[in-house]
Design a protein around this motif. Structure first.
Motif, PDB file in Angstrom:
ATOM      1  N   TYR A   1       0.838  -1.196   0.000  1.00 38.17           N
ATOM      2  CA  TYR A   1       0.000   0.000   0.000  1.00 38.17           C
ATOM      3  C   TYR A   1       0.874   1.248   0.000  1.00 38.17           C
ATOM      4  CZ  TYR A   1      -3.578  -3.358   1.159  1.00 38.17           C
ATOM      5  OH  TYR A   1      -4.425  -4.420   1.111  1.00 38.17           O
ATOM      6  N   PRO A   2       0.300   2.380  -0.433  1.00 42.95           N
ATOM      7  CA  PRO A   2       1.092   3.610  -0.430  1.00 42.95           C
ATOM      8  C   PRO A   2       1.470   4.029   0.988  1.00 42.95           C
ATOM      9  CG  PRO A   2      -1.167   4.043  -1.162  1.00 42.95           C
ATOM     10  CD  PRO A   2      -1.044   2.578  -0.958  1.00 42.95           C
ATOM     11  N   HIS A   3       2.682   4.550   1.118  1.00 40.30           N
ATOM     12  CA  HIS A   3       3.176   5.066   2.390  1.00 40.30           C
ATOM     13  C   HIS A   3       3.220   6.583   2.306  1.00 40.30           C
ATOM     14  CE1 HIS A   3       5.386   1.258   3.956  1.00 40.30           C
ATOM     15  NE2 HIS A   3       4.301   0.946   3.293  1.00 40.30           N
ATOM     16  N   THR A   4       2.895   7.245   3.405  1.00 42.84           N
ATOM     17  CA  THR A   4       2.978   8.705   3.427  1.00 42.84           C
ATOM     18  C   THR A   4       4.427   9.124   3.196  1.00 42.84           C
ATOM     19  OG1 THR A   4       3.207   8.696   5.835  1.00 42.84           O
ATOM     20  CG2 THR A   4       0.975   8.990   4.944  1.00 42.84           C
ATOM     21  N   PRO A   5       4.627  10.310   2.658  1.00 47.01           N
ATOM     22  CA  PRO A   5       5.996  10.757   2.353  1.00 47.01           C
ATOM     23  C   PRO A   5       6.935  10.745   3.555  1.00 47.01           C
ATOM     24  CG  PRO A   5       4.395  12.211   1.317  1.00 47.01           C
ATOM     25  CD  PRO A   5       3.623  11.277   2.201  1.00 47.01           C
ATOM     26  N   ASP A   6       6.409  10.920   4.765  1.00 46.60           N
ATOM     27  CA  ASP A   6       7.266  10.930   5.951  1.00 46.60           C
ATOM     28  C   ASP A   6       7.492   9.535   6.528  1.00 46.60           C
ATOM     29  OD1 ASP A   6       4.803  10.392   7.127  1.00 46.60           O
ATOM     30  OD2 ASP A   6       4.639  12.352   8.097  1.00 46.60           O
ATOM     31  N   GLY A   7       6.890   8.508   5.913  1.00 46.56           N
ATOM     32  CA  GLY A   7       7.107   7.132   6.341  1.00 46.56           C
ATOM     33  C   GLY A   7       6.434   6.752   7.647  1.00 46.56           C
ATOM     34  N   ARG A   8       5.432   7.506   8.042  1.00 47.92           N
ATOM     35  CA  ARG A   8       4.759   7.217   9.311  1.00 47.92           C
ATOM     36  C   ARG A   8       3.539   6.312   9.165  1.00 47.92           C
ATOM     37  NH1 ARG A   8       5.379  13.337  11.725  1.00 47.92           N
ATOM     38  NH2 ARG A   8       7.631  13.159  11.990  1.00 47.92           N
ATOM     39  N   TYR A   9       2.904   6.350   8.006  1.00 46.34           N
ATOM     40  CA  TYR A   9       1.658   5.610   7.814  1.00 46.34           C
ATOM     41  C   TYR A   9       1.628   4.928   6.453  1.00 46.34           C
ATOM     42  CZ  TYR A   9       0.200   8.868  11.470  1.00 46.34           C
ATOM     43  OH  TYR A   9       0.123   9.592  12.624  1.00 46.34           O
ATOM     44  N   PHE A  10       0.796   3.897   6.351  1.00 44.78           N
ATOM     45  CA  PHE A  10       0.410   3.373   5.051  1.00 44.78           C
ATOM     46  C   PHE A  10      -1.095   3.554   4.961  1.00 44.78           C
ATOM     47  CE2 PHE A  10       0.156  -0.314   7.813  1.00 44.78           C
ATOM     48  CZ  PHE A  10      -0.907  -1.088   7.345  1.00 44.78           C
ATOM     49  N   VAL A  11      -1.627   3.502   3.738  1.00 44.65           N
ATOM     50  CA  VAL A  11      -3.041   3.808   3.516  1.00 44.65           C
ATOM     51  C   VAL A  11      -3.746   2.595   2.935  1.00 44.65           C
ATOM     52  CG1 VAL A  11      -4.677   5.349   2.369  1.00 44.65           C
ATOM     53  CG2 VAL A  11      -2.418   6.206   3.029  1.00 44.65           C
ATOM     54  N   VAL A  12      -4.853   2.213   3.577  1.00 45.85           N
ATOM     55  CA  VAL A  12      -5.713   1.139   3.081  1.00 45.85           C
ATOM     56  C   VAL A  12      -7.137   1.680   3.033  1.00 45.85           C
ATOM     57  CG1 VAL A  12      -6.601  -1.198   3.449  1.00 45.85           C
ATOM     58  CG2 VAL A  12      -4.252  -0.647   4.110  1.00 45.85           C
TER      59      VAL A  12
ATOM     60  N   LEU B   1      -5.464   5.862   7.241  1.00 51.36           N
ATOM     61  CA  LEU B   1      -4.058   5.816   7.652  1.00 51.36           C
ATOM     62  C   LEU B   1      -3.864   4.757   8.739  1.00 51.36           C
ATOM     63  CD1 LEU B   1      -3.388   9.650   8.060  1.00 51.36           C
ATOM     64  CD2 LEU B   1      -2.661   8.196   6.156  1.00 51.36           C
ATOM     65  N   TRP B   2      -2.796   3.994   8.600  1.00 50.85           N
ATOM     66  CA  TRP B   2      -2.408   3.004   9.614  1.00 50.85           C
ATOM     67  C   TRP B   2      -0.946   3.235   9.927  1.00 50.85           C
ATOM     68  CZ3 TRP B   2      -6.146   0.295  11.837  1.00 50.85           C
ATOM     69  CH2 TRP B   2      -7.365   0.201  11.156  1.00 50.85           C
ATOM     70  N   ARG B   3      -0.633   3.401  11.212  1.00 53.84           N
ATOM     71  CA  ARG B   3       0.737   3.718  11.615  1.00 53.84           C
ATOM     72  C   ARG B   3       1.667   2.546  11.342  1.00 53.84           C
ATOM     73  NH1 ARG B   3       2.344   4.901  17.673  1.00 53.84           N
ATOM     74  NH2 ARG B   3       0.249   5.743  17.746  1.00 53.84           N
ATOM     75  N   LEU B   4       2.832   2.878  10.787  1.00 53.87           N
ATOM     76  CA  LEU B   4       3.876   1.886  10.533  1.00 53.87           C
ATOM     77  C   LEU B   4       4.695   1.644  11.792  1.00 53.87           C
ATOM     78  CD1 LEU B   4       4.926   3.277   7.078  1.00 53.87           C
ATOM     79  CD2 LEU B   4       4.200   0.927   7.491  1.00 53.87           C
ATOM     80  N   SER B   5       5.408   0.551  11.812  1.00 58.78           N
ATOM     81  CA  SER B   5       6.321   0.241  12.915  1.00 58.78           C
ATOM     82  C   SER B   5       7.432   1.276  12.981  1.00 58.78           C
ATOM     83  CB  SER B   5       6.957  -1.138  12.707  1.00 58.78           C
ATOM     84  OG  SER B   5       5.989  -2.140  12.696  1.00 58.78           O
ATOM     85  N   ASN B   6       7.999   1.401  14.150  1.00 53.97           N
ATOM     86  CA  ASN B   6       9.109   2.319  14.373  1.00 53.97           C
ATOM     87  C   ASN B   6      10.323   1.870  13.553  1.00 53.97           C
ATOM     88  OD1 ASN B   6      11.265   3.797  15.360  1.00 53.97           O
ATOM     89  ND2 ASN B   6      10.701   3.542  17.500  1.00 53.97           N
ATOM     90  N   PRO B   7      10.768   2.682  12.599  1.00 53.83           N
ATOM     91  CA  PRO B   7      11.902   2.274  11.765  1.00 53.83           C
ATOM     92  C   PRO B   7      13.224   2.234  12.529  1.00 53.83           C
ATOM     93  CG  PRO B   7      11.282   4.525  11.253  1.00 53.83           C
ATOM     94  CD  PRO B   7      10.248   3.996  12.217  1.00 53.83           C
ATOM     95  N   ALA B   8      13.273   2.797  13.731  1.00 45.23           N
ATOM     96  CA  ALA B   8      14.507   2.792  14.517  1.00 45.23           C
ATOM     97  C   ALA B   8      14.701   1.487  15.288  1.00 45.23           C
ATOM     98  CB  ALA B   8      14.510   3.967  15.502  1.00 45.23           C
ATOM     99  N   LEU B   9      13.701   0.600  15.275  1.00 45.05           N
ATOM    100  CA  LEU B   9      13.862  -0.682  15.961  1.00 45.05           C
ATOM    101  C   LEU B   9      14.938  -1.504  15.267  1.00 45.05           C
ATOM    102  CD1 LEU B   9      10.160  -1.831  16.544  1.00 45.05           C
ATOM    103  CD2 LEU B   9      11.799  -1.075  18.280  1.00 45.05           C
ATOM    104  N   PRO B  10      15.840  -2.107  16.037  1.00 52.59           N
ATOM    105  CA  PRO B  10      16.833  -2.995  15.417  1.00 52.59           C
ATOM    106  C   PRO B  10      16.129  -4.146  14.682  1.00 52.59           C
ATOM    107  CG  PRO B  10      17.439  -2.494  17.682  1.00 52.59           C
ATOM    108  CD  PRO B  10      16.042  -1.961  17.476  1.00 52.59           C
TER     109      PRO B  10
END
Length: 112
Positions: free
Chosen positions: A8-19, A23-32
């Motif tokens: 699905y498309p992701h918001t430009p800031d990488g915080r959400y995807f759209v279904v 908007l649905w929040r994405l996982s924290n990209p800073a997680l190892p």
């Protein structure tokens, strides 16, 4: 097979995807990577437990399994406190057209 957020498309800031416009929040990209993989495994196990409990008609087990899903999704950053630090509000589960992403969303091909 279930769809993945990458389908699905992701918001430009990488915080959400759209279904379906939501908007649905994405996982924290800073997680190892290892931590994220472990949490995703726990999430899948908890989701399976929800299904098993539902099919068995076991309300208590279903509530426990749903609580486990919520706990893991919070650990992933998909629920609970936001993982970004710029003060932007959480717009999880809101319709994209009613958020600061409205112009971006309107410009997408409407096939999702």
């Amino acid at each position: 097979m279930a769809s993945k957020s990458s389908d699905y498309p992701h918001t430009p800031d990488g915080r959400y995807f759209v279904v379906s416009g939501r908007l649905w929040r994405l996982s924290n990209p800073a997680l190892p990577v290892e931590v994220r993989a472990h949490l995703v495994g726990e999430l899948m196990a908890a989701r399976r437990a929800v299904g098993v409990a539902r099919r068995a008609g076991d309300g208590a087990a279903e509530r426990q399994a749903r609580a486990a899903v919520d706990q893991v999704k919070t650990a992933l950053g998909e629920r609970g406190p936001v993982w970004w630090s710029d003060g932007a509000p959480d717009e999880n589960r809101r319709m994209a057209a009613n958020t600061r992403y409205a112009a971006w969303y309107a410009a997408l091909p409407q096939n999702r």
